[in-house]
Design a protein around this motif. Structure first.
Motif, short mmCIF file in Angstrom:
data_model
loop_
_atom_site.label_atom_id
_atom_site.label_comp_id
_atom_site.label_asym_id
_atom_site.label_seq_id
_atom_site.Cartn_x
_atom_site.Cartn_y
_atom_site.Cartn_z
N LEU A 1 43.22 39.87 46.08
CA LEU A 1 43.33 40.61 45.17
C LEU A 1 43.23 42.21 45.35
O LEU A 1 42.07 42.56 45.94
CB LEU A 1 42.59 40.24 43.83
CG LEU A 1 42.80 41.10 42.66
CD1 LEU A 1 44.23 41.07 42.33
CD2 LEU A 1 41.65 40.65 41.47
N LEU B 1 42.82 31.96 43.90
CA LEU B 1 43.08 33.46 44.37
C LEU B 1 42.42 33.61 45.80
O LEU B 1 41.35 33.50 45.74
CB LEU B 1 42.62 34.24 43.17
CG LEU B 1 42.53 35.81 43.62
CD1 LEU B 1 44.08 36.37 43.23
CD2 LEU B 1 41.67 36.64 42.50
N GLN C 1 48.88 46.28 40.99
CA GLN C 1 47.91 45.11 41.33
C GLN C 1 48.86 44.22 42.37
O GLN C 1 50.11 44.01 42.03
CB GLN C 1 47.37 44.44 40.20
CG GLN C 1 46.56 43.11 40.59
CD GLN C 1 46.29 42.41 39.35
OE1 GLN C 1 45.68 43.19 38.14
NE2 GLN C 1 46.23 41.21 39.04
N SER D 1 48.47 40.14 44.46
CA SER D 1 47.52 39.30 44.66
C SER D 1 48.34 38.14 45.32
O SER D 1 49.21 37.86 45.19
CB SER D 1 46.98 38.61 43.29
OG SER D 1 47.96 38.12 42.32
#
Length: 218
Positions: free
Chosen positions: A87, A84, A71, A73
């Motif tokens: 992502l 955010l 992952q 982000s």
């Protein structure tokens, strides 16, 4: 005049003592290049969250127990909190409907921080779409033991819905809690999926970039 000055200083002191600290900024991840090691009570094993400061926020690289990047982000600081901005889960970039991640001010427990993302997972014959909808509420301050030391933590209640269009529409609901320790960030997360399934994530170590590189070479 001396008496008036003493009275004025006393009123300033009284106001300072009675005014509550309304900021939560110091409870989010510090702007320092560190690797946070989390362990879970399921088969996933350890996760390594590499936190890298940027000019306007933080970059996260999340690795699984085999040190594979799972992952990425990007988060940006605003006056009222953290949002955010980007992502990527595996190789798939998500659609961010609402990315409010963490508030910088203490909120009433009735106020909801709404987080909503969508992503797609290619499968053999079709592509499945998933959605995560998370309501986060600040519920006060708590004491929690972190790395053998008791820390002051900001607590958040979680209510989540995970929706997929696989074989029709499937929806799963979870509830839980998060603790963010002052000058550290996230230290504990718990999600109750069913009566018999509880998922927990706990901070067990914080590494420097050099320590993480050495660990990956072992």
């Amino acid at each position: 005049m001396t008496r008036n000055l003493v009275l004025f200083l006393f009123l300033i002191f009284l106001f300072a003592c009675s005014k509550p600290d309304a900021t939560l900024r110091s409870f989010y991840f510090p702007s320092e290049h560190k690797i946070y090691v989390y362990t879970a009570n399921d088969s996933v094993g350890a996760e390594y969250w590499e936190v890298i400061p940027t000019d306007d926020g933080l970059l996260f690289n999340v690795y699984n127990g085999l040190f594979q990047l799972s992952q990425k982000s990007t988060e940006v600081y605003y006056d009222n909190g953290v949002n955010l901005e980007k992502l990527i889960l595996g190789s798939e970039e998500t659609e961010i409907v609402s990315g409010f991640t963490f508030p910088f001010e203490k909120l009433d427990s009735s106020e909801v921080l709404f987080y909503h993302i969508k992503w797609q997972v290619p499968e053999e014959n079709k592509t499945t779409t998933y959605e995560l909808l998370r309501n986060r509420r600040f519920v006060g301050m708590s004491s929690y033991k972190v790395l053998d030391d008791s820390k002051n933590c900001a607590s958040f209640k979680l209510d989540e819905r995970i929706i997929s269009d696989q074989d029709g529409t499937i929806e799963m609901k979870t509830s839980g809690i998060e603790y963010y320790a002052e000058n550290i960030g996230l230290v504990y997360r718990r999600r109750q999926v069913t009566e018999s399934l509880l998922l927990e994530q706990k901070l067990i170590d914080i590494l420097s970039p050099e320590e993480f590189k050495a660990l990956r070479r072992e």
